[in-house]
Write a protein that holds these residues in place. Structure first.
Motif, short mmCIF file in Angstrom:
data_model
loop_
_atom_site.label_atom_id
_atom_site.label_comp_id
_atom_site.label_asym_id
_atom_site.label_seq_id
_atom_site.Cartn_x
_atom_site.Cartn_y
_atom_site.Cartn_z
N UNK A 75 0.76 -1.25 -0.08
CA UNK A 75 -0.05 0.00 -0.08
C UNK A 75 0.78 1.11 -0.16
N UNK A 76 1.99 1.35 0.59
CA UNK A 76 2.77 2.30 0.88
C UNK A 76 3.23 3.06 -0.48
N UNK A 77 3.59 2.55 -1.43
CA UNK A 77 4.06 2.96 -2.56
C UNK A 77 2.94 3.65 -3.36
N UNK A 78 1.87 3.05 -3.12
CA UNK A 78 0.73 3.97 -3.74
C UNK A 78 0.28 5.16 -3.16
N UNK A 79 0.40 5.06 -1.87
CA UNK A 79 0.27 6.25 -0.99
C UNK A 79 1.18 7.44 -1.25
N UNK A 80 2.56 6.98 -1.53
CA UNK A 80 3.53 7.74 -1.63
C UNK A 80 3.55 8.42 -3.13
N UNK A 81 2.78 7.53 -4.13
CA UNK A 81 2.65 8.20 -5.43
C UNK A 81 1.43 9.44 -5.30
N UNK A 82 0.45 9.03 -4.50
CA UNK A 82 -0.46 10.06 -4.20
C UNK A 82 0.09 11.35 -3.65
N UNK A 83 0.81 11.04 -2.50
CA UNK A 83 1.79 12.52 -2.14
C UNK A 83 2.51 13.19 -3.18
N UNK A 84 3.26 12.46 -4.00
CA UNK A 84 4.08 12.92 -4.93
C UNK A 84 2.96 13.91 -5.91
N UNK A 85 1.93 13.40 -6.25
CA UNK A 85 1.14 14.09 -7.33
C UNK A 85 0.41 15.46 -6.41
N UNK A 86 0.11 15.26 -5.18
CA UNK A 86 -0.24 16.37 -4.56
C UNK A 86 0.70 17.37 -4.46
N UNK A 87 2.11 17.18 -4.03
CA UNK A 87 3.05 17.69 -4.03
C UNK A 87 3.34 18.44 -5.40
N UNK A 88 3.40 17.87 -6.14
CA UNK A 88 3.82 18.47 -7.73
C UNK A 88 2.55 19.48 -8.03
N UNK A 89 1.13 18.96 -7.85
CA UNK A 89 0.10 20.01 -8.18
C UNK A 89 0.28 21.29 -7.17
N UNK A 90 0.75 21.17 -6.06
CA UNK A 90 0.68 22.14 -5.06
C UNK A 90 1.68 23.37 -5.58
N UNK A 91 2.62 22.96 -6.14
CA UNK A 91 3.73 23.82 -6.68
C UNK A 91 3.70 24.24 -8.22
N UNK A 92 2.70 23.73 -8.95
CA UNK A 92 2.58 24.12 -10.36
C UNK A 92 1.24 24.85 -10.68
N UNK A 93 0.53 25.35 -9.39
CA UNK A 93 -0.65 26.29 -9.54
C UNK A 93 -0.83 26.84 -8.38
N UNK A 94 -1.24 28.23 -8.53
CA UNK A 94 -1.41 29.10 -7.32
C UNK A 94 -2.34 28.35 -6.19
N UNK A 95 -1.97 28.34 -5.08
CA UNK A 95 -2.85 27.78 -4.04
C UNK A 95 -3.46 29.02 -3.29
N UNK A 96 -5.01 29.00 -3.36
CA UNK A 96 -5.58 30.09 -2.75
C UNK A 96 -5.61 29.95 -1.16
N UNK A 97 -5.13 29.01 -0.73
CA UNK A 97 -4.95 28.73 0.91
C UNK A 97 -3.78 29.71 1.47
#
Length: 225
Positions: A75-97
């Motif tokens: 399960x861990x590699x899938x969770x880490x892939x999800x975390x990596x996608x969230x991270x890249x998405x957070x730095x490639x688009x402005x975050x209103x938060x």
């Protein structure tokens, strides 16, 4: 003081200094030394305290408090892939938060999964490493990052909502936890797509982490029980 006790002090300094500098002391320090001066001070304190914690972590022999079940390694590699996608998405688009970012418009990309994608990428990393390592030193270090990520995310919401009344609309349209907006019916499940840039960038980052893990940490990232 034991080595673990010293590590707790270092991690507490890292977490505590981040929260104090990010919230109650930010405004007066910016007035006193300017935005660039504040960012320099913040970077020195954050990187210095984190480096100290990592040095202590590396000096402590690893132990094992429990036996991790075999399914967790799958399960861990899938969770880490999800975390990596969230991270890249957070730095490639402005975050209103984030302070200083506009909060109008509909959420997009990973913001439709969680309005705090970077914080959750760190939190997922911490949870995975606590569960798999079962190691006292790693539990202390990762727990500090977990607390910093989730408490910091909550503080971002409070601070941004107080400073920007329109931010409340962004909160109502998104979820704090991943897929929270979909579970509450605020967004359709079809919206829970990270976007091509986040997905491909996350996959590349994930592959680099898998490759670099044994070089940096000394153990392979992929294990099968």
């Amino acid at each position: 003081m034991t080595d673990i006790g010293l590590l707790i002090v270092a991690v507490s300094l890292f977490v505590g200094s981040h929260e104090v500098l990010s919230h109650p002391l930010r405004a007066p320090l910016v007035r006193a030394i300017g935005e660039k001066g504040f960012l320099l001070l913040y970077s020195i304190v954050a990187l210095g305290s984190l480096a100290w914690a990592i040095l202590i972590w590396r000096a402590i022999p690893p132990d094992r408090l429990w036996d991790t079940p075999g399914w967790a390694y799958a399960v861990a590699p899938a969770l880490m892939l999800f975390a990596a996608i969230l991270f890249v998405g957070s730095v490639t688009a402005p975050n209103p938060a984030l302070m200083g970012m506009p909060s109008g418009g509909s959420p997009r990309g990973v913001q439709r999964i969680t309005r705090h994608p970077m914080m959750w990428s760190f939190a997922i990393w911490a949870i995975v490493h606590i569960a798999l390592s079962a190691d006292s030193r790693t539990i202390v270090l990762a727990s500090g990052i977990l607390v910093l990520a989730l408490f910091g995310a909550r503080m971002q919401d409070i601070k941004k909502r107080a400073a920007t009344p329109g931010y409340g609309e962004h909160i109502r349209a998104t979820g704090f936890i991943p897929f929270g907006a979909q579970l509450r019916g605020r967004l359709p499940w079809s919206s829970a797509m990270p976007g091509m840039v986040a997905a491909l960038g996350g996959l590349v980052l994930w592959a680099l982490l898998l490759w670099g893990h044994p070089l940096v940490v000394g153990v392979p990232a992929l294990r099968f029980g």
